[in-house]
Design a protein around this motif. Sequence first.
Motif, PDB file in Angstrom:
ATOM      1  N   ASP A 164     -20.706   9.464  18.318  1.00  0.00           N
ATOM      2  CA  ASP A 164     -20.183   8.808  17.110  1.00  0.00           C
ATOM      3  C   ASP A 164     -18.740   9.174  16.769  1.00  0.00           C
ATOM      4  O   ASP A 164     -18.288   8.938  15.654  1.00  0.00           O
ATOM      5  N   ASP A 185     -28.625  -8.611  16.277  1.00  0.00           N
ATOM      6  CA  ASP A 185     -28.497  -7.653  15.184  1.00  0.00           C
ATOM      7  C   ASP A 185     -29.735  -6.766  15.108  1.00  0.00           C
ATOM      8  O   ASP A 185     -29.625  -5.538  15.004  1.00  0.00           O
ATOM      9  N   SER A 200     -26.596  -2.210  15.269  1.00  0.00           N
ATOM     10  CA  SER A 200     -25.984  -0.921  14.917  1.00  0.00           C
ATOM     11  C   SER A 200     -25.279  -0.313  16.120  1.00  0.00           C
ATOM     12  O   SER A 200     -24.200   0.274  15.989  1.00  0.00           O
ATOM     13  N   TYR A 201     -25.876  -0.473  17.278  1.00  0.00           N
ATOM     14  CA  TYR A 201     -25.293   0.075  18.508  1.00  0.00           C
ATOM     15  C   TYR A 201     -23.952  -0.595  18.809  1.00  0.00           C
ATOM     16  O   TYR A 201     -22.973   0.073  19.115  1.00  0.00           O
ATOM     17  N   ARG A 238     -21.344   0.522  16.395  1.00  0.00           N
ATOM     18  CA  ARG A 238     -20.920   1.876  16.742  1.00  0.00           C
ATOM     19  C   ARG A 238     -19.975   1.856  17.939  1.00  0.00           C
ATOM     20  O   ARG A 238     -18.939   2.532  17.947  1.00  0.00           O
ATOM     21  N   ARG A 287     -21.737  -7.290  10.501  1.00  0.00           N
ATOM     22  CA  ARG A 287     -21.379  -6.573   9.263  1.00  0.00           C
ATOM     23  C   ARG A 287     -21.641  -7.445   8.046  1.00  0.00           C
ATOM     24  O   ARG A 287     -22.142  -6.954   7.025  1.00  0.00           O
ATOM     25  N   ARG A 293     -25.120  -7.499   6.981  1.00  0.00           N
ATOM     26  CA  ARG A 293     -25.581  -6.219   6.446  1.00  0.00           C
ATOM     27  C   ARG A 293     -24.847  -5.808   5.176  1.00  0.00           C
ATOM     28  O   ARG A 293     -25.193  -4.804   4.577  1.00  0.00           O
TER      29      ARG A 293
END
Length: 184
Positions: A80, A121, A126-127, A130, A161, A164
Motif C-alpha cells: 500500500d 467493482d 478496491s484492488y 490501490r 470511486r 463508492r
Amino acid sequence: MDAIIVSSIASVVSVVVGFGAMLLVLKQTTLNAEQVRIMRDAYLADHERRKKQSTIEYVNSIRDKYRPIVERLEDKFGKDLVINMPDIDQEERRDIKELLSIIEHMAVGVETEVYDIDIIDRMSGSYFLRIRRILDPYISDAQKRNSNNYIEFDQMCDRIRAKRKPLNNKGRLELPAERKRVPA
C-alpha cells in the motif's frame, strides 16, 4: 320485400363479422407486440448475463498475470505504499508497463461496455484503486509524455470511486497521493 330484409340482414351480419374480425386482428396485434416485448426483454437479460459472465471470466483470466507483478512491487516498496520512481529498475519498468497494459485493455472493455463495471467493482474494485494509487508516479510520468496513456484505466477508477463515493464527504481525509493527482 323479402329480398330487402335478407339484404339488410346480410349487411348487418357482414358489419358484425367485419367488426369481429377487426377485434380479432387487434387482439392478435396486441399479443404479437407482447411477444416481441418478452423476446426483447429475454434477449437483453441474456445479453446482460453473458456480459457479467464474460467479465468474471476475463478478470479471473488476467488475475494470474497481474498479481505476481503487484506482489513483486509490494515486496520492494511495501504494501500500500506509492512506488518511488528513482528506485525502479528497467525490469520493474517492463513489469509495470505490462501490468498497466493488461489493466488498460480491461478498462477499454469497461468503457466500451463490453465488460460490466459493477462486476469489476465487486470482484476487484478496491484492488484496482490501490494499484492506481501505488503506481501514481509512474502513470503521471507516462501521462506527461502522452496524455492518452492509461486514460481508460483512470476513467475506470473514476467510475469505481464515483460508485463508492459517500453522499457526505465531511471529515474524509485525503491521501497525499490523491492531492497531487491531476485527473487526466
